[in-house]
Enzyme design. Structure first.
Site, PDB file in Angstrom:
ATOM      1  N   ARG A   1     101.377  82.710  61.164  1.00  0.00           N
ATOM      2  CA  ARG A   1     101.460  83.816  60.201  1.00  0.00           C
ATOM      3  C   ARG A   1     101.771  85.136  60.903  1.00  0.00           C
ATOM      4  NH1 ARG A   1      96.806  84.207  56.053  1.00  0.00           N
ATOM      5  NH2 ARG A   1      98.265  85.654  55.086  1.00  0.00           N
TER       6      ARG A   1
ATOM      7  N   HIS B   1      89.040  92.265  54.415  1.00  0.00           N
ATOM      8  CA  HIS B   1      89.160  90.883  54.905  1.00  0.00           C
ATOM      9  C   HIS B   1      89.608  90.817  56.366  1.00  0.00           C
ATOM     10  CE1 HIS B   1      89.728  89.692  50.418  1.00  0.00           C
ATOM     11  NE2 HIS B   1      88.482  89.905  50.718  1.00  0.00           N
TER      12      HIS B   1
HETATM   13  N1  APR Z   1     104.008  94.228  43.074  1.00  0.00           N
HETATM   14  C1  APR Z   1     102.739  94.212  42.558  1.00  0.00           C
HETATM   15  N2  APR Z   1     102.030  93.063  42.350  1.00  0.00           N
HETATM   16  C2  APR Z   1     102.644  91.899  42.661  1.00  0.00           C
HETATM   17  C3  APR Z   1     103.964  91.834  43.187  1.00  0.00           C
HETATM   18  C4  APR Z   1     104.646  93.075  43.389  1.00  0.00           C
HETATM   19  N3  APR Z   1     105.872  93.120  43.881  1.00  0.00           N
HETATM   20  N4  APR Z   1     104.287  90.516  43.392  1.00  0.00           N
HETATM   21  C5  APR Z   1     103.188  89.787  43.011  1.00  0.00           C
HETATM   22  N5  APR Z   1     102.211  90.617  42.560  1.00  0.00           N
HETATM   23  C6  APR Z   1     100.872  90.287  42.059  1.00  0.00           C
HETATM   24  C7  APR Z   1     100.742  88.908  41.436  1.00  0.00           C
HETATM   25  O1  APR Z   1     101.093  88.927  40.066  1.00  0.00           O
HETATM   26  C8  APR Z   1      99.261  88.600  41.651  1.00  0.00           C
HETATM   27  O2  APR Z   1      98.490  89.071  40.555  1.00  0.00           O
HETATM   28  O3  APR Z   1     100.009  90.261  43.176  1.00  0.00           O
HETATM   29  C9  APR Z   1      98.908  89.403  42.913  1.00  0.00           C
HETATM   30  C10 APR Z   1      98.655  88.561  44.162  1.00  0.00           C
HETATM   31  O4  APR Z   1      97.503  87.816  43.927  1.00  0.00           O
HETATM   32  P1  APR Z   1      96.907  86.863  45.070  1.00  0.00           P
HETATM   33  O5  APR Z   1      97.985  86.074  45.662  1.00  0.00           O
HETATM   34  O6  APR Z   1      95.752  86.166  44.448  1.00  0.00           O
HETATM   35  O7  APR Z   1      96.419  87.880  46.203  1.00  0.00           O
HETATM   36  P2  APR Z   1      95.068  88.739  46.298  1.00  0.00           P
HETATM   37  O8  APR Z   1      94.618  89.181  44.959  1.00  0.00           O
HETATM   38  O9  APR Z   1      95.285  89.763  47.325  1.00  0.00           O
HETATM   39  O10 APR Z   1      94.039  87.634  46.861  1.00  0.00           O
HETATM   40  C11 APR Z   1      92.758  88.044  47.208  1.00  0.00           C
HETATM   41  O11 APR Z   1      92.262  85.930  48.184  1.00  0.00           O
HETATM   42  O12 APR Z   1      93.254  84.277  49.273  1.00  0.00           O
HETATM   43  C12 APR Z   1      92.347  85.269  49.423  1.00  0.00           C
HETATM   44  O13 APR Z   1      91.727  86.481  51.322  1.00  0.00           O
HETATM   45  C13 APR Z   1      92.795  86.235  50.474  1.00  0.00           C
HETATM   46  O14 APR Z   1      92.848  88.636  50.382  1.00  0.00           O
HETATM   47  C14 APR Z   1      93.144  87.466  49.662  1.00  0.00           C
HETATM   48  C15 APR Z   1      92.270  87.320  48.439  1.00  0.00           C
END
Ligand code: APR
Length: 248
Positions: free
Chosen positions: A77, A126
């Site tokens: 990564r 995190h």
């Molecule tokens: N701009 C804004 N939001 C976006 C974009 C964009 N260009 N592209 C995707 N998204 C949104 C998606 O719709 C989704 O709701 O970003 C979000 C990403 O969600 P996750 O993948 O679940 O990421 P996150 O919320 O940061 O996860 C939280 O989970 O896996 C663990 O430790 C990891 O920090 C992470 C935590």
């Protein structure tokens, strides 16, 4: 992802943005999606490593069972991330830090792109993929300086085994990080939640704390999340398109 109309910024939000003193910004993987960082769940492509879902390879259980495999995954990564650059969303937030009296930036991301865009004092809930931590003496080291001759790097201070300084599934957040963020959430007047699916706690409770303390809560995400109904405004769009609109 289907074409998304860029949302209109309301007069109410423009006024509050112009007058706010204490602003809190919580970001998730979505803020880095336009830089090419895969998200974990909604919107972008999700991550599987050697047939293992990310929440298995990135878990405390895997750390105990197979530390070299965990390092291999994080080295992969880090290799991906090394070539990536901040996008207009990161740049906008870094610029906001010079605009507001107090801006607290809290991120769930471990990619370091906020700092690469110039943001300072980022609360990394995190951890960071660019750091390693010693199992024995807890000292932290720059992951870019590590040697992987035996698959597991050792501590420069005590010779103990090092692990990625990242919060893995099943682990507690770094001491003080959540508390610092929660304290700022209780006193902010404007809170932005950008690019997070808002399903992982305790990070997802920070905007809830801000809202119940009276802050104006704004979500930026191309998709609705469990948090959307609590928000005063939901700006459905990509962070790199939406955030610069607030400075116009
Ligand atoms: N701009 C804004 N939001 C976006 C974009 C964009 N260009 N592209 C995707 N998204 C949104 C998606 O719709 C989704 O709701 O970003 C979000 C990403 O969600 P996750 O993948 O679940 O990421 P996150 O919320 O940061 O996860 C939280 O989970 O896996 C663990 O430790 C990891 O920090 C992470 C935590």
């Amino acid at each position: 992802m289907p074409l998304i109309d860029t949302p209109v910024i309301s007069e109410e939000l423009r006024e509050r943005f112009a007058q706010a003193n204490n602003v809190l910004v919580l970001t998730g993987a979505g803020v880095s999606a336009e830089s090419g960082v895969p998200t974990f769940r909604g919107g972008g492509n999700t991550t599987v490593w050697k047939g293992m879902p990310f929440d298995v390879i990135s878990s405390a259980g895997m750390l105990a069972r197979d530390l070299p495999a965990v390092w291999e995954w994080f080295n992969y990564r880090r290799g991906l991330l090394a070539a990536l650059k901040p996008n207009p969303a990161h740049d906008a937030i870094a610029h906001w830090q010079t605009q507001f009296k107090n801006l607290t930036l809290v991120t769930q991301n471990i990619d370091g792109l906020h700092q690469a865009a110039g943001s300072r004092n980022v609360i990394e809930l995190h951890g960071s993929i660019w750091r390693a931590r010693c199992f024995e003496c807890s000292s932290r080291h720059d992951a870019r300086e590590l040697k992987f001759d035996t698959g597991v790097p050792v501590c420069f201070d005590c010779g103990g085994n090092l692990r990625p300084d990242v919060v893995l599934f099943g682990e507690m957040l770094p001491a003080g990080a959540f508390e610092a963020a929660a304290m700022k959430a209780q006193t902010c007047d404007l809170c932005f939640v950008i690019g997070t699916s808002a399903v992982v706690y305790p990070a997802a409770s920070i905007p809830e704390i801000a809202r119940s303390a009276g802050a104006y809560l704004v979500e930026v995400n191309p998709e609705l999340t469990p948090l959307s109904e609590l928000c005063d405004e939901v700006l459905m769009g990509k962070a790199g398109d939406v955030l610069p609109l607030l400075d116009q």
